[in-house]
Design an enzyme around this catalytic site. Structure first.
Site, PDB file in Angstrom:
ATOM      1  N   HIS A  42      -1.648  35.854 -38.994  1.00 41.89           N
ATOM      2  CA  HIS A  42      -1.957  36.650 -37.802  1.00 41.89           C
ATOM      3  C   HIS A  42      -1.921  35.785 -36.541  1.00 41.89           C
ATOM      4  O   HIS A  42      -2.897  35.091 -36.237  1.00 41.89           O
ATOM      5  CB  HIS A  42      -3.332  37.314 -37.948  1.00 41.89           C
ATOM      6  CG  HIS A  42      -3.352  38.423 -38.939  1.00 41.89           C
ATOM      7  ND1 HIS A  42      -3.045  39.725 -38.602  1.00 41.89           N
ATOM      8  CD2 HIS A  42      -3.594  38.418 -40.277  1.00 41.89           C
ATOM      9  CE1 HIS A  42      -3.120  40.484 -39.685  1.00 41.89           C
ATOM     10  NE2 HIS A  42      -3.448  39.717 -40.711  1.00 41.89           N
TER      11      HIS A  42
ATOM     12  N   SER B 238     -21.314  55.972 -12.983  1.00 43.97           N
ATOM     13  CA  SER B 238     -22.460  55.689 -13.853  1.00 43.97           C
ATOM     14  C   SER B 238     -23.081  54.335 -13.581  1.00 43.97           C
ATOM     15  O   SER B 238     -24.212  54.081 -13.989  1.00 43.97           O
ATOM     16  CB  SER B 238     -22.010  55.736 -15.314  1.00 43.97           C
ATOM     17  OG  SER B 238     -21.128  54.654 -15.589  1.00 43.97           O
ATOM     18  N   GLY B 239     -22.343  53.465 -12.916  1.00 50.04           N
ATOM     19  CA  GLY B 239     -22.798  52.093 -12.753  1.00 50.04           C
ATOM     20  C   GLY B 239     -22.232  51.180 -13.819  1.00 50.04           C
ATOM     21  O   GLY B 239     -22.382  49.961 -13.757  1.00 50.04           O
ATOM     22  N   GLY B 240     -21.563  51.769 -14.839  1.00 49.99           N
ATOM     23  CA  GLY B 240     -20.900  50.972 -15.865  1.00 49.99           C
ATOM     24  C   GLY B 240     -19.623  50.348 -15.332  1.00 49.99           C
ATOM     25  O   GLY B 240     -19.155  50.677 -14.237  1.00 49.99           O
ATOM     26  N   VAL B 241     -19.034  49.473 -16.114  1.00 51.08           N
ATOM     27  CA  VAL B 241     -17.856  48.721 -15.663  1.00 51.08           C
ATOM     28  C   VAL B 241     -16.692  49.647 -15.339  1.00 51.08           C
ATOM     29  O   VAL B 241     -16.077  49.548 -14.270  1.00 51.08           O
ATOM     30  CB  VAL B 241     -17.430  47.692 -16.738  1.00 51.08           C
ATOM     31  CG1 VAL B 241     -16.140  46.996 -16.314  1.00 51.08           C
ATOM     32  CG2 VAL B 241     -18.527  46.667 -16.961  1.00 51.08           C
ATOM     33  N   ASP B 242     -16.370  50.570 -16.251  1.00 50.21           N
ATOM     34  CA  ASP B 242     -15.172  51.392 -16.080  1.00 50.21           C
ATOM     35  C   ASP B 242     -15.247  52.264 -14.831  1.00 50.21           C
ATOM     36  O   ASP B 242     -14.326  52.271 -14.010  1.00 50.21           O
ATOM     37  CB  ASP B 242     -14.941  52.262 -17.323  1.00 50.21           C
ATOM     38  CG  ASP B 242     -14.736  51.433 -18.577  1.00 50.21           C
ATOM     39  OD1 ASP B 242     -14.328  50.268 -18.451  1.00 50.21           O
ATOM     40  OD2 ASP B 242     -14.990  51.940 -19.681  1.00 50.21           O
ATOM     41  N   SER B 243     -16.335  53.016 -14.679  1.00 49.06           N
ATOM     42  CA  SER B 243     -16.430  53.904 -13.513  1.00 49.06           C
ATOM     43  C   SER B 243     -16.552  53.107 -12.221  1.00 49.06           C
ATOM     44  O   SER B 243     -16.069  53.537 -11.171  1.00 49.06           O
ATOM     45  CB  SER B 243     -17.606  54.878 -13.658  1.00 49.06           C
ATOM     46  OG  SER B 243     -18.847  54.221 -13.560  1.00 49.06           O
ATOM     47  N   SER B 244     -17.166  51.923 -12.278  1.00 49.96           N
ATOM     48  CA  SER B 244     -17.283  51.087 -11.081  1.00 49.96           C
ATOM     49  C   SER B 244     -15.918  50.596 -10.619  1.00 49.96           C
ATOM     50  O   SER B 244     -15.614  50.591  -9.420  1.00 49.96           O
ATOM     51  CB  SER B 244     -18.208  49.894 -11.356  1.00 49.96           C
ATOM     52  OG  SER B 244     -19.528  50.318 -11.620  1.00 49.96           O
TER      53      SER B 244
ATOM     54  N   GLU C 206      -2.175  36.783 -33.557  1.00 52.32           N
ATOM     55  CA  GLU C 206      -2.975  37.379 -32.482  1.00 52.32           C
ATOM     56  C   GLU C 206      -4.416  36.880 -32.463  1.00 52.32           C
ATOM     57  O   GLU C 206      -5.102  37.034 -31.445  1.00 52.32           O
ATOM     58  CB  GLU C 206      -2.951  38.909 -32.586  1.00 52.32           C
ATOM     59  CG  GLU C 206      -3.677  39.501 -33.768  1.00 52.32           C
ATOM     60  CD  GLU C 206      -2.841  39.585 -35.036  1.00 52.32           C
ATOM     61  OE1 GLU C 206      -3.209  40.370 -35.929  1.00 52.32           O
ATOM     62  OE2 GLU C 206      -1.821  38.858 -35.147  1.00 52.32           O
TER      63      GLU C 206
ATOM     64  N   CYS D  54       2.172  40.209 -40.954  1.00 55.77           N
ATOM     65  CA  CYS D  54       1.419  40.508 -42.180  1.00 55.77           C
ATOM     66  C   CYS D  54       2.050  41.707 -42.900  1.00 55.77           C
ATOM     67  O   CYS D  54       3.161  41.600 -43.402  1.00 55.77           O
ATOM     68  CB  CYS D  54      -0.056  40.723 -41.856  1.00 55.77           C
ATOM     69  SG  CYS D  54      -1.129  40.644 -43.327  1.00 55.77           S
TER      70      CYS D  54
END
Length: 522
Positions: free
Chosen positions: A178, A232-238, A180, A86
């Site tokens: 595009h 925290s229980g979130g995805v990243d920290s888990s 992508e 583009c």
């Protein structure tokens, strides 16, 4: 022996397009490492990066405007394959002696591209084989009106005569559409053609290789030192917890602060998963009373966020100070955080926001930083989580705000409000799972409205609280549509909430899109 997963890589120069990170994600899905840098990054660093190819992204500017971002000369002097998308194609054309012009009106949406010359990029690719046509997605105002010397026009549409171009001897390619986005049906095949066939990259970027690589890096970095992580229980920290536990075992200590503002039963779920099932050392701090005391009488959303964030920092710092052997702090920083914080040396690049992970931990904490996910996009983090043995339901659950229920309770936060909301939210999520709708929406949650509405209980009137339900469909969370959940389903959820929760007399459904509304209410 672990393969060098960073050896074959692609560099994406960002001209500010909303789709730039999507380009990177698509290339990672192919199995090739790539990074996103501002278009005006220093020539020395670009050339020393060691990329096997360069992609010039789209962008919101016009190449016909004075001072518009321009493709750097050193990129074309590098002898590397270059792919302009583009705006990237337009700036390539202008820089190399071609021309662009503004269209009468923007072209946005589906388009059919006729392949005129099947070069290396297009050869063998078609959605309509007998016609050599591709179904693509356009989003542009300007277009190339004259190709540079040595270039061949490779594709056109009914509206623009130059929809793609190439100079094969230099391995330079450009497309106006595009590749992508999923609306371009052969988009992933085009990106693979460039990255694998033209640039010669090996597909080493896999979940198994990433895990092996990060384990080796973490072990080399921390040695025998102790590492602490705010779980925290979130995805990243888990995922960080699972990865570090696999790498260093008992050297990891997780600090889980139970704020009283979590999803229903979440504290027990986190402890059961990490401490009991995985053997991770988790220190649980029950801090609900401290949070509710601190939030008493506070109505402003931003003030609530700051109180919740600062109190987390304070509690985390208190616990960290007890662990004299801890030399490292682990965080769940992911690659979009890095991109959005990068900025530009010249100040001209498109910067989205500044990032502060975990609310910005105190600078006086003299701990080294361990960020094993900082090269990964969210979808890659999820795939790593599954590969590490985390339950699919935990890894793929909907986003949850850092301040938790504190920003889903409008106005003052009270313990009784939090309990009602957590239970209502749990009913909503449970019914979504039961109806096989949970994975069909991007995010769903309940909101507590601090207003009382008249209802009928038995033969008497009652004034009780209102719960709002919110569910959205989105690709990137930058824009979102409200999810058209079935009426029968909404009726079931409403009946359960009103019948099972004393104190709620009315349930409403939020049908606001983003924009103008935000996804969260506060």
């Amino acid at each position: 022996m672990t393969p060098n997963i960073h050896h074959d890589k692609i560099l994406i120069l960002d001209f500010g397009a909303q789709y730039t990170q999507l380009i990177a994600r698509r290339i990672r899905e192919i199995g090739v490492y790539c990074e996103v840098w501002p278009w005006d990054h220093s020539p020395e660093e670009i050339l020393s990066f060691g990329a096997k190819g360069i992609i010039l992204s789209g962008g919101p500017e016009s190449t016909t405007s004075p001072g518009a971002p321009a493709a750097p000369q050193h990129v074309f002097d590098s002898d590397l394959p270059i792919f302009g998308i583009c705006y990237g194609m337009q700036t390539m054309a202008v820089h190399l002696g071609g021309a662009t012009e503004a269209a009468d009106k923007r072209e946005f949406g589906h388009a059919s591209v006729q392949v005129i010359y099947p070069d290396t990029l297009f050869s063998g690719l078609s959605d309509h084989p007998s016609e050599f046509r591709l179904d693509v997605w356009m989003s542009h105002g300007d277009h190339v009106s004259r190709v540079p010397p040595g270039f061949t026009i490779t594709a056109a549409t009914d509206r623009i005569p130059i929809a793609a171009m190439s100079r094969e001897d230099k391995r330079w390619y450009g497309v106006q559409f595009h590749p992508e986005v999923t609306h371009t049906l052969q988009g992933q095949a085009l990106l693979r053609r460039f990255v694998v066939d033209i640039c010669g990259c090996q597909t080493l970027w896999t979940a198994a290789n990433i895990i092996e690589d990060q384990i080796a890096r973490v072990r080399e970095r921390v040695g025998r030192d102790e590492v602490i992580l705010g779980l925290s229980g979130g995805v990243d920290s888990s995922v960080v917890a699972a990865l570090l536990h696999k790498a260093i075992g008992s050297q990891l200590t997780c600090v889980f602060v139970d704020t009283g503002l979590l999803r229903w039963g979440e504290g027990d779920q986190v402890m059961a998963m990490f401490e009991e099932h995985m053997g991770v050392n988790v220190v649980r701090i029950n801090a609900a009373s401290r949070y509710f005391d601190a939030l008493q009488g506070v109505y402003d959303p931003e003030a609530k966020r700051k109180i919740i964030g600062n109190l987390f920092i304070q509690i985390f710092e208190e616990e960290a100070s007890k662990r004299k052997q801890a030399k490292w702090l682990a965080q769940g920083t992911i690659y979009p955080d890095v991109i959005e914080s990068a900025g530009s040396k010249t100040g001209k690049a498109h910067v989205i926001k500044s990032h502060h992970n975990v609310g910005g931990l105190p600078e006086q904490m003299t701990l080294g930083m361990v960020e094993p996910l900082r090269e990964l996009f969210k979808d890659e983090v999820r795939r790593l989580g599954v590969a590490l043995g985390l339950p699919h339901a935990m890894v793929y659950r909907h986003p949850f705000p850092g301040p938790g229920l504190g920003v889903r309770i409008l106005g003052e936060v009270k313990p009784e409000y939090a309990e009602l909301l957590a239970k209502a939210d749990s009913i909503f999520i449970d019914e979504l799972h039961q109806a096989d709708l949970y994975d069909k929406v991007s995010q769903a949650f309940a909101v507590f409205l601090p207003v009382k509405s008249v209802g009928v209980v038995g033969d008497a009137r009652a004034y009780e609280w209102v719960i709002a339900l919110r569910a959205v469909e989105t690709v990137d969370f930058m824009t979102a549509h409200w999810a058209p959940l079935p009426y029968d389903f909404l009726s079931t959820v409403s009946n359960r909430i009103i019948n099972e929760l004393r104190g709620v007399s009315r349930v409403v459904y939020d049908i606001s899109g983003k924009p103008p509304a935000t996804i969260e209410w506060e």
